[in-house]
Motif scaffolding. Structure first.
Motif, PDB file in Angstrom:
ATOM      1  N   UNK B  22       8.094  12.046   1.036  1.00  0.00           N
ATOM      2  CA  UNK B  22       8.993  11.060   1.574  1.00  0.00           C
ATOM      3  C   UNK B  22       8.567  10.304   2.720  1.00  0.00           C
ATOM      4  N   UNK B  23       7.925  11.095   3.717  1.00  0.00           N
ATOM      5  CA  UNK B  23       7.464  10.092   4.874  1.00  0.00           C
ATOM      6  C   UNK B  23       6.313   9.255   4.482  1.00  0.00           C
ATOM      7  N   UNK B  26       7.709   6.362   2.917  1.00  0.00           N
ATOM      8  CA  UNK B  26       8.438   5.617   3.789  1.00  0.00           C
ATOM      9  C   UNK B  26       7.589   4.429   4.741  1.00  0.00           C
ATOM     10  N   UNK B  29       6.408   1.698   2.573  1.00  0.00           N
ATOM     11  CA  UNK B  29       7.445   0.693   2.485  1.00  0.00           C
ATOM     12  C   UNK B  29       7.549  -0.278   3.713  1.00  0.00           C
ATOM     13  N   UNK B  33       6.523  -4.269   3.978  1.00  0.00           N
ATOM     14  CA  UNK B  33       7.687  -5.200   4.683  1.00  0.00           C
ATOM     15  C   UNK B  33       6.839  -6.243   5.571  1.00  0.00           C
ATOM     16  N   UNK B  34       5.920  -5.821   6.359  1.00  0.00           N
ATOM     17  CA  UNK B  34       5.583  -6.429   7.294  1.00  0.00           C
ATOM     18  C   UNK B  34       4.315  -7.522   6.910  1.00  0.00           C
ATOM     19  N   UNK B  36       4.519  -9.690   4.707  1.00  0.00           N
ATOM     20  CA  UNK B  36       5.134 -11.084   4.436  1.00  0.00           C
ATOM     21  C   UNK B  36       4.804 -11.814   5.460  1.00  0.00           C
ATOM     22  N   UNK B  37       5.120 -11.402   6.676  1.00  0.00           N
ATOM     23  CA  UNK B  37       5.054 -12.025   7.933  1.00  0.00           C
ATOM     24  C   UNK B  37       3.454 -12.558   8.114  1.00  0.00           C
TER      25      UNK B  37
END
Lengths: 160, 169
Positions: B22-23, B26, B29, B33-34, B36-37
């Motif tokens: 799970x970690x 996590x 993910x 996300x980062x 994109x920037x």
């Protein structure tokens, strides 16, 4: 002998119960951590999306740019003079700030009085007391009087 | 070890593996996300850098993209005190260093579309500006290729440029 066997069985049960309680606590702790992390992640994603939204729209607004990713210094100066933060918030939403700086030495805020001898514009002044997340974006700034394209940085921040 | 104890231990191991997975997911993910920037940053960096004026007025040295053309087709040409290639590298070093918060190493790869120019060994003729060690390293980010077009002496020239960046440690 029977007594000793019963004692060891009791000890075994005590150990198993202890392990089970430990596992239950670990699961509770982990789930709480997971929930909190998910919440933080969602919040961070939302903030990042907002930063990218404000940045993308700022870099393509006709009243600010000459062409995409290229700000027009005369338009920037006019907007900082003529539009209040509230007017811009009607377009981009609330809780953000933007600064644009040309890479040409010391920061000199642009006003009508000192244009074009300046290199810094501020939209919705940053509140340093509030916690915020910000990203830098490379941009061009078209210096209208000199007919020159400079490079600079746009900082977009969102209050958390 | 009794049956009960070994079951409890097994259960604990299973839970630890589950928590680890799970970690890991996590963290994965978060990385996604980062990116994109990062992609937006590197593409903006390449486009804006190419369009920036160098301060010189000569057509071969006026903008950074002109320097790239000059360095590719006419590397011996002098822009001020430096030859085209050195001036292009110097200018790009300067602009990249301005993003001190990002703390970046970079490599700009310049090529003609492969059907136009190839070396004797069949490789595309390529110009590299910046840190060429980056090609071999992991953890770098690529920009989208950018096509530059310029008419020199009535002839149309096309170059494809790609920027690779990596954060310094």
């Amino acid at each position: 002998m029977d007594k000793l066997k019963s004692q060891s069985e009791i000890m075994e049960y005590v150990f198993i119960v202890f392990f089970l309680v430990l596992i239950i606590f670990a699961i509770i702790f982990f789930l709480t951590y997971w929930q909190t992390s998910q919440f933080k992640l969602e919040k961070s994603k939302e903030t990042e999306n907002r930063i990218l939204f404000v940045a993308e729209h700022f870099m393509s607004m006709p009243f600010l740019v000459k062409e995409k990713l290229m700000f027009d210094d005369s338009k920037l100066t006019a907007v900082t003079k003529l539009m209040e933060c509230e007017d811009l918030q009607k377009i981009f939403g609330k809780n953000w700030y933007v600064t644009i700086k040309v890479f040409d030495g010391e920061k000199k805020m642009c006003r009508y009085s000192n244009y074009p001898d300046c290199n810094y514009w501020e939209f919705c002044v940053e509140n340093k007391g509030k916690e915020s997340k910000s990203y830098n974006f490379p941009v061009n700034i078209y210096r209208k009087k000199e007919n020159r394209v400079d490079m600079g940085v746009m900082k977009v921040g969102i209050y958390e | 070890m009794s049956k009960g104890q070994s079951s409890a231990l097994l259960l604990l191991i299973v839970i630890m593996i589950f928590a680890g997975m799970i970690v890991f997911l996590f963290q994965l993910t978060e990385t996604v996300t980062s990116s994109k920037y990062t992609n937006m940053f590197i593409n903006n960096l390449l486009i804006t850098m190419m369009r920036t004026d160098t301060g010189l007025t000569e057509p071969k040295c006026k903008r950074v993209s002109d320097l790239v053309f000059c360095a590719y087709f006419d590397p011996g040409w002098r822009c001020g005190d430096m030859d085209c290639f050195s001036f292009a590298e110097h200018t790009m070093d300067h602009y990249i260093s301005m993003f001190s918060e990002e703390n970046l190493r970079y490599l700009l790869i310049v090529e003609t579309p492969s059907f136009i120019a190839r070396s004797q060994s069949g490789e595309p003729v390529r110009l590299e500006i910046g840190d060429s060690k980056l090609k071999e390293e992991k953890g770098k980010t690529f920009s989208e290729p950018l096509t530059l077009q310029k008419i020199i002496n009535g002839r149309n020239y096309i170059l494809s440029v790609k920027l690779i960046v990596k954060k310094k440690k």
